[in-house]
Design an enzyme around this catalytic site. Structure first.
Site, PDB file in Angstrom:
ATOM      1  N   HIS A 111       1.899   8.582  10.776  1.00  0.00           N
ATOM      2  CA  HIS A 111       2.974   7.664  10.374  1.00  0.00           C
ATOM      3  C   HIS A 111       3.933   7.316  11.511  1.00  0.00           C
ATOM      4  O   HIS A 111       5.151   7.264  11.338  1.00  0.00           O
ATOM      5  CB  HIS A 111       3.757   8.250   9.204  1.00  0.00           C
ATOM      6  CG  HIS A 111       2.988   8.341   7.924  1.00  0.00           C
ATOM      7  ND1 HIS A 111       1.925   7.514   7.624  1.00  0.00           N
ATOM      8  CD2 HIS A 111       3.137   9.178   6.854  1.00  0.00           C
ATOM      9  CE1 HIS A 111       1.447   7.828   6.422  1.00  0.00           C
ATOM     10  NE2 HIS A 111       2.158   8.836   5.942  1.00  0.00           N
ATOM     11  N   HIS A 181       5.959   3.667   1.773  1.00  0.00           N
ATOM     12  CA  HIS A 181       5.567   5.009   1.334  1.00  0.00           C
ATOM     13  C   HIS A 181       6.403   5.467   0.134  1.00  0.00           C
ATOM     14  O   HIS A 181       6.911   6.586   0.108  1.00  0.00           O
ATOM     15  CB  HIS A 181       5.721   5.992   2.494  1.00  0.00           C
ATOM     16  CG  HIS A 181       4.793   7.168   2.441  1.00  0.00           C
ATOM     17  ND1 HIS A 181       4.879   8.140   1.467  1.00  0.00           N
ATOM     18  CD2 HIS A 181       3.756   7.523   3.240  1.00  0.00           C
ATOM     19  CE1 HIS A 181       3.955   9.058   1.682  1.00  0.00           C
ATOM     20  NE2 HIS A 181       3.253   8.705   2.751  1.00  0.00           N
ATOM     21  N   GLU A 319      -0.445   3.173  -0.940  1.00  0.00           N
ATOM     22  CA  GLU A 319      -0.022   2.614   0.338  1.00  0.00           C
ATOM     23  C   GLU A 319      -1.044   1.589   0.833  1.00  0.00           C
ATOM     24  O   GLU A 319      -2.044   1.945   1.469  1.00  0.00           O
ATOM     25  CB  GLU A 319       0.117   3.724   1.373  1.00  0.00           C
ATOM     26  CG  GLU A 319       0.977   4.897   0.942  1.00  0.00           C
ATOM     27  CD  GLU A 319       0.692   6.142   1.759  1.00  0.00           C
ATOM     28  OE1 GLU A 319       0.749   6.058   3.009  1.00  0.00           O
ATOM     29  OE2 GLU A 319       0.391   7.191   1.155  1.00  0.00           O
TER      30      GLU A 319
END
Length: 356
Positions: A111, A181, A319
């Site tokens: 991420h 997210h 996601e």
């Protein structure tokens, strides 16, 4: 029409510069009763409220009453960048150069790294019926090449559809894979694992991406047929997770006949007892489904709105994104390299409905 209100949610001190900034909060309210709070920290969703079939309105996302908690628990509702999901060992080769990114998930890059875009306070503006956040990521940020200017726009329709539009431009070739997210539970944020297992999922995917023990793709796409990943017909998460490896999902589903760049249906989640329904659309080829496997197993470790504890598999994430580690799988996965003069764009939407 949708109304937008603005206030201050907290104060953020930049760890690099020491400069303090206001964390701005914008509350978007639709005629349908859906309410969305977004904050400048992480260009994230602070919370979504949605009505059930009895008219009760409550949060269907995980979130916190105080800003400081968002610094303590990363990724909760955040915009993710430069690169959502994992890059194996944080390494890639691009245009004749080897790059090493920061490592923050076992041996991998996750991420966006140790300080991904979720850990910045973005510039913000209200434009017509939307809220727009922007961020400049410098060349070399977390090991990535190129300076990147990015933008996230939130728009809430009168019917309760939350659209999120991501854009980015770069000065040098660099991988980009942005997403949101949000942690969701249509039974209500505090309803826990029992509620999660009751959700009925339908996913428009005939393949999924197998991963290694450290959750890095093997490079293949496997048929969902005969596996826990076959959610083409309505299936409860409880039934699916009984068969899932390790008892949970943290996998990318490959959308069927997906036209990249076109906003198309990805999945439908329904919570029968509340009647809440979520439909997810995306312009990207995949959707990562994560069932909160790394949330704490003990109560009191992660305390959210109104003092409620959030625990293991008490929520799920959907996601939309490109496939993980695509930069290292150029022959098998869609390209995720953004080059100068081009614009990265990804549109996704969460459509909240009620089924009587």
């Amino acid at each position: 029409m949708t109304t937008i209100k603005q206030d201050v949610f907290g104060e953020f001190q930049d760890p690099d510069t020491g400069v303090k900034h206001e964390v701005k909060r914008f509350t978007l309210t639709s005629l349908s009763g859906v309410e969305v709070e977004v904050i400048s920290y992480g260009a994230g969703i602070r919370g979504i409220k949605a009505p059930d079939k009895r008219g009760n309105i409550e949060y269907v996302t995980l979130g916190f009453d105080k800003f400081e908690e968002y610094k303590k628990f990363p990724f909760i509702g955040s915009s993710i960048g430069r690169n959502g999901n994992r890059i194996g060992k944080g390494k890639f080769h691009l245009d004749g150069v080897d790059y090493q990114l920061t490592i923050n998930n076992n041996e991998n890059h996750l991420h966006g790294g140790k300080r991904g875009w979720d850990k910045y306070n973005w510039e913000s503006a209200r434009i017509d019926n939307a809220v727009v956040f922007s961020l400049l990521s410098p060349d070399g940020d977390q090991g990535y090449p190129g300076s990147v200017i990015s933008q996230v726009k939130y728009t809430l329709s009168h019917s309760g559809e939350l659209r999120i539009d991501f854009e980015a431009m770069t000065t040098r070739a660099t991988p980009i894979n942005m997403t949101n997210h949000a942690f969701l539970n249509l039974g209500g944020h505090s309803s826990g694992r029992k509620s999660l297992l009751e959700h009925v999922f339908t996913v428009n995917a005939d393949c999924y991406i197998p991963v290694s023990e450290t959750l890095i793709p093997t490079g293949e796409k496997a048929s969902v047929g005969g596996t826990a990943f076959d959610l083409r017909c309505p299936t409860t998460l409880g039934e699916a997770l009984e068969k899932a490896p390790g008892g949970g999902f943290d996998h990318t589903f490959c959308l069927h006949n997906k036209t990249r760049g076109k906003l198309e249906f990805a999945l439908r989640a329904c919570h029968p007892s509340s009647g809440r329904v979520l439909e997810v659309y995306t312009s990207e080829p995949g959707v990562q489904i994560y069932t909160g496997n790394f949330l704490p197993k003990e109560k009191g470790k992660m305390v959210g709105y109104n003092g409620h504890s959030y625990t293991y598999q008490g929520s799920f994430c959907t996601e939309p994104q490109n496939f993980p580690d695509a930069i290292n799988q150029p022959k098998n996965f869609p390209d995720n390299v953004l080059r100068p003069g081009k614009t990265y764009s990804h549109s996704m939407s969460y459509n909240f409905l009620v089924e009587k």
